[in-house]
Scaffold this motif. Structure first.
Motif, PDB file in Angstrom:
ATOM      1  N   ASP A 161      44.556  50.419  41.321  1.00  0.00           N
ATOM      2  CA  ASP A 161      44.580  50.385  42.780  1.00  0.00           C
ATOM      3  C   ASP A 161      44.798  51.795  43.314  1.00  0.00           C
ATOM      4  O   ASP A 161      45.622  52.551  42.773  1.00  0.00           O
ATOM      5  N   PRO A 176      46.398  49.024  49.395  1.00  0.00           N
ATOM      6  CA  PRO A 176      45.585  49.738  48.416  1.00  0.00           C
ATOM      7  C   PRO A 176      44.180  49.172  48.307  1.00  0.00           C
ATOM      8  O   PRO A 176      43.919  48.029  48.707  1.00  0.00           O
ATOM      9  N   ARG A 178      41.303  48.223  45.504  1.00  0.00           N
ATOM     10  CA  ARG A 178      41.136  47.952  44.080  1.00  0.00           C
ATOM     11  C   ARG A 178      39.830  48.594  43.576  1.00  0.00           C
ATOM     12  O   ARG A 178      38.757  48.403  44.152  1.00  0.00           O
TER      13      ARG A 178
END
Length: 412
Positions: A161, A176, A178
């Motif tokens: 992430d 975040p 991915r």
């Protein structure tokens, strides 16, 4: 906490201030003028909420896994700050500003409030308040790597992430992104890209260069069998492999991967698996089995094996400085990296090295900056400041109210 001092001030502040001002003046002059009328209102290098300093603002992050207590030791003022208690912490890492206290169920992120910004021809040093940022998911095996724009959290299963560095600097983890796929080691931010190792089945891992969204933009020819260890240097990203290391570099937008081999077969237990070095240095160290240390000179593309006593920890400030090795006799030893000759040794410092070295507790570490080294003594509840350029003289001793089994330096 008490401090026993036998040294002069680390850096003459007036000289540092003069150098800092001189280094920035040219850029400030270039940025001001008719086309930049507001530049004088915002000083060059300005960071909101932080105070700029003329010298390095080093702080030590400390952790006691037994009690969960954490501390921040300000090496400029000598003051110690109580910080968040975190039970179950087994590892502490840092990216130069943020400390990552790794536990069984997640990782506590602590802003040390000390960092530097490297502009190439000059450096800015900052200090700000110490604050807890939050907790990242991920248990044992989670790796965290950062640069000025991104912090990448790579889990043990290879998923990764990407967090915005700006969010962390504001005191929040943010949301975040991915990255697609899985990776064979930590994903490392470098040169406004991400350096990753990918693997197809049992084949050796290969380097992939990704943009910040995870799109592959380059794949320099490379192979890395059994990848372990990584480090970012001024010469590029170093990735440890079974036969040596891969050096991934960027030059004018082009990425290359170059193998730096040991030159001979090295048993697995004697390979460099975890690198230690002074930030921005191009000289890396790693244990070479039980009684030797590898020194990798990235500039010269050369490995040197230095025979020592039983190794607990090792580090160096780089070319012209000694190789520092904490051995199981409880003393810090200095070695000439080119000849392998022992050049200095302290009186025994640690009283519990055999316990730490046996794996029953985190082993002590050696943190190094441009003028001093720091060695934690968990059993004695103290940290030693070492002048490595003066026959390993103990410059200061910091007595603590916790066992500093975990230690990392920020502000460099």
């Amino acid at each position: 906490m008490s401090v026993r001092s036998r040294t002069r001030p680390l850096v003459p502040a007036l000289l540092s201030a003069a150098l800092l001002t001189a280094g920035c003046a040219g850029q400030e002059d270039a940025e001001s003028g008719p086309e930049n009328p507001s530049s004088s209102a915002t000083p060059h290098g300005y960071v909101e909420g932080a105070t700029e300093a003329a010298e390095q603002q080093s702080r030590l992050l400390l952790g006691d896994p037994g009690t969960g207590d954490t501390r921040v030791l300000d090496l400029i003022t000598g003051k110690i700050h109580d910080t968040a208690r975190r039970a179950g912490v087994t590892e502490l890492t840092t990216d130069g500003r943020f400390g990552y206290f790794h536990g069984a169920d997640g990782t506590l992120v602590l802003d040390s409030g000390a960092w530097m910004v490297d502009h190439g021809d000059h450096v800015h040093y900052y200090r700000a308040k110490i604050q807890e940022v939050g907790e990242l998911p991920g248990g044992p095996g989670t790796s965290i790597r950062s640069d000025a724009g991104a912090t990448v959290v790579t889990a043990a299963d290879g998923t990764a992430d990407v967090h915005s560095r700006a969010d962390l600097e504001k005191g929040t983890l943010g949301t975040p992104a991915r990255l697609p796929g899985t990776y064979a080691g930590p994903v490392v931010p470098y040169a406004e890209h991400l350096i990753a190792l990918t693997r197809d089945g049992d084949a050796p891992a290969k380097v992939a260069v990704l943009d910040r969204s995870g799109k592959r933009v380059a794949a320099p020819e490379s192979e890395c069998e059994d990848p372990q260890g990584d480090a970012v240097t001024r010469r590029g990203v170093v990735l440890g492999c079974a036969d040596g290391a891969l050096l991934v570099r960027e030059d004018d937008g082009t990425f290359t991967a170059e193998k730096i081999t040991y030159g001979e077969g090295v048993p697995k237990k004697e390979r460099a698996a975890r690198f230690r070095h002074r930030p921005d240095s191009s000289t890396l160290t790693a244990a070479a089995g039980g009684n030797a240390v590898w020194v990798l000179d990235v500039t010269k593309r050369a490995w040197t094996r230095v025979e020592t006593g039983p190794v607990v920890a090792a580090n160096t400030a780089g070319e012209g400085s000694p190789l520092l090795v904490l051995e199981t006799d409880g003393a810090l030893h200095g070695y000439d990296m080119s000849t392998g000759e022992e050049t200095a040794v302290t009186e025994p410092l640690l009283t519990d090295v055999p316990e730490a070295a046996s794996g029953e507790a985190p082993a002590p570490v050696i943190e190094v900056d441009r003028s001093r080294a720091y060695l934690n003594d968990p059993a004695g509840r103290r940290v030693y400041e070492i002048d490595y350029n003066d026959a390993l003289r103990v410059a200061r001793t910091f007595d603590l109210d916790v066992r500093p089994s975990l230690m990392a330096e920020t502000g460099r």
